[in-house]
Write an enzyme that holds these catalytic residues in place. Structure first.
Site, PDB file in Angstrom:
ATOM      1  N   ARG A  97       8.541  -1.632  -2.113  1.00  0.00           N
ATOM      2  CA  ARG A  97       7.452  -1.954  -3.022  1.00  0.00           C
ATOM      3  C   ARG A  97       7.475  -3.435  -3.420  1.00  0.00           C
ATOM      4  O   ARG A  97       6.422  -4.065  -3.600  1.00  0.00           O
ATOM      5  CB  ARG A  97       7.549  -1.055  -4.252  1.00  0.00           C
ATOM      6  CG  ARG A  97       6.353  -1.149  -5.195  1.00  0.00           C
ATOM      7  CD  ARG A  97       6.373   0.045  -6.138  1.00  0.00           C
ATOM      8  NE  ARG A  97       5.231   0.028  -7.045  1.00  0.00           N
ATOM      9  CZ  ARG A  97       5.330  -0.252  -8.351  1.00  0.00           C
ATOM     10  NH1 ARG A  97       6.509  -0.560  -8.868  1.00  0.00           N
ATOM     11  NH2 ARG A  97       4.263  -0.232  -9.123  1.00  0.00           N
ATOM     12  N   HIS A 115       4.235  -5.786  -3.172  1.00  0.00           N
ATOM     13  CA  HIS A 115       3.682  -6.478  -4.344  1.00  0.00           C
ATOM     14  C   HIS A 115       3.836  -7.996  -4.219  1.00  0.00           C
ATOM     15  O   HIS A 115       3.099  -8.737  -4.877  1.00  0.00           O
ATOM     16  CB  HIS A 115       4.329  -5.961  -5.629  1.00  0.00           C
ATOM     17  CG  HIS A 115       3.785  -4.637  -6.080  1.00  0.00           C
ATOM     18  ND1 HIS A 115       3.697  -4.260  -7.401  1.00  0.00           N
ATOM     19  CD2 HIS A 115       3.285  -3.596  -5.369  1.00  0.00           C
ATOM     20  CE1 HIS A 115       3.166  -3.048  -7.488  1.00  0.00           C
ATOM     21  NE2 HIS A 115       2.925  -2.618  -6.267  1.00  0.00           N
ATOM     22  N   ASN A 146       3.358  -4.434 -12.390  1.00  0.00           N
ATOM     23  CA  ASN A 146       4.789  -4.702 -12.215  1.00  0.00           C
ATOM     24  C   ASN A 146       5.640  -4.401 -13.444  1.00  0.00           C
ATOM     25  O   ASN A 146       6.817  -4.053 -13.326  1.00  0.00           O
ATOM     26  CB  ASN A 146       5.001  -6.171 -11.826  1.00  0.00           C
ATOM     27  CG  ASN A 146       4.414  -6.511 -10.471  1.00  0.00           C
ATOM     28  OD1 ASN A 146       4.262  -5.644  -9.619  1.00  0.00           O
ATOM     29  ND2 ASN A 146       4.061  -7.771 -10.272  1.00  0.00           N
ATOM     30  N   HIS A 196       4.268   6.179   0.067  1.00  0.00           N
ATOM     31  CA  HIS A 196       4.491   7.058  -1.078  1.00  0.00           C
ATOM     32  C   HIS A 196       5.183   8.361  -0.678  1.00  0.00           C
ATOM     33  O   HIS A 196       5.269   9.283  -1.481  1.00  0.00           O
ATOM     34  CB  HIS A 196       3.170   7.342  -1.800  1.00  0.00           C
ATOM     35  CG  HIS A 196       2.673   6.185  -2.605  1.00  0.00           C
ATOM     36  ND1 HIS A 196       1.527   6.227  -3.360  1.00  0.00           N
ATOM     37  CD2 HIS A 196       3.177   4.926  -2.771  1.00  0.00           C
ATOM     38  CE1 HIS A 196       1.346   5.050  -3.952  1.00  0.00           C
ATOM     39  NE2 HIS A 196       2.327   4.241  -3.598  1.00  0.00           N
TER      40      HIS A 196
END
Length: 317
Positions: A61, A65, A93, A192
């Site tokens: 992740r 991001h 975040n 996911h």
């Protein structure tokens, strides 16, 4: 005279080619400057995941991001300074992204071996791949040579990272803005299959939506009250939360998507068929996911003399 002009043109073409080449990432970037870089990162990632399986999802992740905010430049790792506010406190975040200590450990190990050579942005890209592999997912060849940004953007982090509340058209647009097709968006959403989400990100879904399996819904409500418990965690994939597989897509077909944005991928819309393909063909999902990860890792990297190689991933040199 014509010959000299030809030689000059040839030389200028060569310089232009060099400029283009320096802006490209390569698979063997550290082969001579830091030959043990990849093995050092891999062993540190494996150690972190052995200590806590969830860390694999957290490292994956971080790379996502990072790349969605002005490209894969390590900007997500920068702490706030008096000159700028970093991305760590952005909505997507705050109290959510994690793994910074693991990145610090990797960076210090790599710095010991090859001081000032391997960028934090490249560490994130490699750690994401190694995390997926460690949890049973596909591998891919990471192109390297990214350099680190000297600033960060809170505003872009707030605007460009897709929210868990997005509907299908919003998801397609958010990924399209970064050059991804709807199919690539569905493949990347398959990340996911690992990781956890906080109650605050799925509360509205489990109390207000109807396209959700009843027993799944009540089990989630037991851990995520209608008020309070914002940081209570639930796995994004209840079947196999620490294994990278295609169970996420089976969950969607069974109305067991945790986030609103998850279930939007299978809700009578244009991506239903893609979800069904991945549910029945894990090898297709793995191939598409790996290809999309390579593409994501190529988002607007700083190369050549742009940016820097940070000594400490949390601050500029």
């Amino acid at each position: 005279m014509a010959f000299h002009h030809f030689r000059l043109c040839l030389f200028l073409s060569f310089l232009i080619f060099l400029g283009m080449a320096s802006a490209q990432l390569s698979t063997n970037f550290y082969s001579s400057s830091c030959p043990n870089a990849l093995s050092t990162i891999k062993s540190a990632v494996n150690s972190a995941i052995n200590n806590e399986a969830r860390m694999g999802a957290s490292l994956l992740r971080l790379h996502f991001h990072d790349c969605f905010v002005n490209g894969c430049d390590g900007s997500i790792l920068l702490d706030d300074t008096s000159n700028f506010t970093g991305e760590k406190t952005a909505g997507p975040n705050l109290n959510s992204v994690r793994g910074f200590d693991v990145v610090d450990t990797i960076k210090s190990q790599v710095e010991s071996a090859c001081p000032g050579v391997v960028s934090c942005a490249d560490i994130l890209a490699v750690a994401a791949r190694d995390s997926v592999v460690a949890l049973g997912g596909p591998s891919w060849t990471v192109r390297l040579g990214r350099r680190d940004s000297t600033t960060a953007s809170l505003n872009t982090a707030n605007s460009d990272i897709p929210a868990p509340t997005l509907n299908l058209s919003g998801l397609i647009s958010s990924f399209s803005n970064k050059g991804f097709s709807a199919n690539e968006m569905v493949a990347l959403s398959g990340s996911h299959t690992i990781g956890q989400a906080r109650c605050t990100t799925f509360r509205a879904r489990i109390y207000n939506e109807t396209n959700i399996d009843a027993s799944f819904q009540s089990s989630l409500q037991a851990n995520c009250p209608s008020s309070g418990g914002d940081n209570n965690l639930s796995p994004l994939d209840t079947q196999s939360p620490t294994t990278f597989d295609n169970a996420y897509f089976t969950n969607l077909v069974n109305n067991k998507g945790l986030l609103h944005s998850d279930q939007e991928l299978f809700n009578g819309g244009s991506t239903d068929s893609q979800v069904n393909t991945y549910r029945t063909r894990s090898t297709t999902f793995f191939t598409d996911f790996a290809n999309a990860m390579v593409k994501m890792g190529n988002l607007s990297p700083l190369t050549g003399t742009n940016g820097e190689i940070r000594t400490n991933c949390r601050k500029t040199n």
